[in-house]
Scaffold this active site. Structure first.
Site, PDB file in Angstrom:
ATOM      1  N   LEU A 104       0.821  -1.217   0.000  1.00  0.00           N
ATOM      2  CA  LEU A 104       0.000   0.000   0.000  1.00  0.00           C
ATOM      3  C   LEU A 104       0.857   1.270   0.000  1.00  0.00           C
ATOM      4  O   LEU A 104       0.375   2.361   0.330  1.00  0.00           O
ATOM      5  CB  LEU A 104      -0.960   0.008   1.200  1.00  0.00           C
ATOM      6  CG  LEU A 104      -1.984  -1.130   1.228  1.00  0.00           C
ATOM      7  CD1 LEU A 104      -2.897  -1.014   2.435  1.00  0.00           C
ATOM      8  CD2 LEU A 104      -2.833  -1.157  -0.049  1.00  0.00           C
ATOM      9  N   SER A 107       6.178   2.519   2.324  1.00  0.00           N
ATOM     10  CA  SER A 107       7.573   2.940   2.253  1.00  0.00           C
ATOM     11  C   SER A 107       7.713   4.207   1.387  1.00  0.00           C
ATOM     12  O   SER A 107       8.415   5.146   1.765  1.00  0.00           O
ATOM     13  CB  SER A 107       8.433   1.772   1.758  1.00  0.00           C
ATOM     14  OG  SER A 107       9.183   2.116   0.661  1.00  0.00           O
ATOM     15  N   ALA A 109       5.332   6.486   0.812  1.00  0.00           N
ATOM     16  CA  ALA A 109       4.725   7.610   1.534  1.00  0.00           C
ATOM     17  C   ALA A 109       5.661   8.102   2.631  1.00  0.00           C
ATOM     18  O   ALA A 109       5.796   9.308   2.869  1.00  0.00           O
ATOM     19  CB  ALA A 109       3.378   7.188   2.129  1.00  0.00           C
ATOM     20  N   ASP A 149       5.549   4.767  -7.324  1.00  0.00           N
ATOM     21  CA  ASP A 149       4.860   4.938  -6.041  1.00  0.00           C
ATOM     22  C   ASP A 149       5.142   6.313  -5.440  1.00  0.00           C
ATOM     23  O   ASP A 149       4.228   7.002  -4.980  1.00  0.00           O
ATOM     24  CB  ASP A 149       5.312   3.866  -5.033  1.00  0.00           C
ATOM     25  CG  ASP A 149       4.690   2.523  -5.322  1.00  0.00           C
ATOM     26  OD1 ASP A 149       4.167   2.359  -6.438  1.00  0.00           O
ATOM     27  OD2 ASP A 149       4.720   1.655  -4.438  1.00  0.00           O
TER      28      ASP A 149
HETATM   29  O1  PMV Z   1       3.222  -4.580  -4.070  1.00  0.00           O
HETATM   30  P1  PMV Z   1       3.928  -3.394  -4.569  1.00  0.00           P
HETATM   31  O2  PMV Z   1       3.286  -2.125  -4.248  1.00  0.00           O
HETATM   32  O3  PMV Z   1       5.391  -3.429  -4.243  1.00  0.00           O
HETATM   33  O4  PMV Z   1       3.793  -3.413  -6.173  1.00  0.00           O
HETATM   34  C1  PMV Z   1       4.686  -3.989  -7.053  1.00  0.00           C
HETATM   35  C2  PMV Z   1       4.274  -3.728  -8.466  1.00  0.00           C
HETATM   36  C3  PMV Z   1       4.950  -4.613  -9.490  1.00  0.00           C
HETATM   37  O5  PMV Z   1       4.369  -4.323 -10.730  1.00  0.00           O
HETATM   38  C4  PMV Z   1       4.711  -6.070  -9.161  1.00  0.00           C
HETATM   39  C5  PMV Z   1       6.445  -4.387  -9.542  1.00  0.00           C
HETATM   40  C6  PMV Z   1       6.875  -3.061 -10.131  1.00  0.00           C
HETATM   41  O6  PMV Z   1       8.055  -2.695  -9.910  1.00  0.00           O
HETATM   42  O7  PMV Z   1       6.111  -2.405 -10.840  1.00  0.00           O
END
Ligand code: PMV
Length: 315
Positions: A104, A107, A109, A149
């Site tokens: 979610l 890290s 944020a 993110d």
């Molecule tokens: O679960 P999270 O938020 O770490 O998402 C990873 C997203 C992936 O597509 C699986 C990996 C990436 O680097 O995009």
């Protein structure tokens, strides 16, 4: 003087994993935040406290010697102290509404709110620079982060992202309501991404077909988002979940949670890397409370969320 900043967590709505191979993904900030408060202290130390632990070390401690999920905060504080030739330490306190290690964006944020809170002790810094700093900080624990993110945590709202073209914001007429349920299985994004790479190696043709289908699905979604078409969006979530099942990132617990959520939502799917972590369900606002009740009845840790349009907030 105290310097405070908060940043939202995030969910991936569509395109996780396939994004690694060039497909477009859609992600959004959620109204669950991490708040970081920083202040100068007379001791020559950097002291960090959060609900996941504590880290307190002399300012000049080499980063390579630090093994802690709080390392990004140390990095940021050390960098700013050195840059401004400051003679004493910094204390950082972190409060979180976002469960950690379940995809979610806790890290990211943390890195965004940390970069804003710590740098504001010294100078006013714009969001672009905060984003740059937060990605640097996140790289001290996740070397291969795409920066997607941190971007969504800084600017908020809904975004499309692909490796070639980067990010662009998606304007929305209205908000969406989600239920997020936590499997409580912590996942390592790196190892699940490696498993998918292995799947791809053994199933090249199938994987390239899936990438094509996911790409078409995301293009459909972009249309449905404009029309606020919840029913169609829910169906696309179900379809996306099938692709995630095929590449092996789901498991029994996640499938059970999705099955339950499907009963009352427009659609439900894994969000993020899978293997554990969380699922999201798109729901009608008017049924939110009863839907949450139904999930909680089954002993699931869950909460409602909507899109956060504000992003980074300093105060
Ligand atoms: O679960 P999270 O938020 O770490 O998402 C990873 C997203 C992936 O597509 C699986 C990996 C990436 O680097 O995009």
């Amino acid at each position: 003087m105290k310097s405070k900043a908060s940043a939202p967590g995030k969910i991936i709505l569509f395109g996780e994993h396939f994004v690694v191979y060039g497909v477009k993904a859609i992600l959004c900030a959620i109204d669950k935040r991490i708040t970081v408060t920083s202040e100068f202290i007379p001791e020559e130390r950097i002291s960090i406290k959060s609900n996941i632990g504590k880290l307190e070390l002399p300012i000049n401690t080499p980063l390579a010697k630090i093994e802690s999920p709080l390392k990004p905060f140390f990095y940021l504080a050390q960098k700013m102290i050195k840059k401004h030739n400051h003679k004493s330490g910094i204390k950082v306190s972190v409060e979180s509404e976002i469960p950690s290690g379940v995809g979610l964006g806790s890290s990211s944020a943390s890195c965004v709110a940390g970069a804003a809170s710590i740098s504001k002790l010294f100078e006013e810094v714009g969001n672009e620079k905060i984003l740059e700093l937060s990605i640097e900080a996140e790289k001290t624990i996740f070397e291969n982060t795409s920066g997607a993110d941190c971007t969504v945590c800084t600017f908020g709202g809904l975004m499309q992202y692909d490796r070639k073209n980067g990010f662009s914001k998606i304007d929305l007429e209205s908000n969406f309501h989600f239920i997020i349920a936590n499997s409580k299985i912590e996942h390592s994004t790196d190892s699940i991404v490696s498993n998918v790479q292995e799947f791809k190696k053994n199933n090249e043709i199938k994987f390239s077909e899936l990438c094509k289908k996911e790409s078409e699905l995301v293009n459909d979604v972009l249309r449905f988002l404009k029309n606020n078409d919840l029913k169609e969006l829910g169906e696309k979530m179900q379809e996306n979940q099938q692709f995630l099942e095929t590449i092996g990132v789901s498991n029994e617990k996640l499938r059970d949670m999705i099955k339950l959520a499907e009963k009352f939502s427009f659609g439900a799917k894994i969000t993020g890397a899978g293997g554990g972590g969380c699922i999201i369900a798109l729901v009608e606002e008017s049924n939110l409370k009863s839907n949450l009740y139904e999930m909680k009845e089954k002993n699931l840790e869950c909460f409602s969320a909507k899109i956060d349009f504000k992003g980074l907030n300093t105060f």
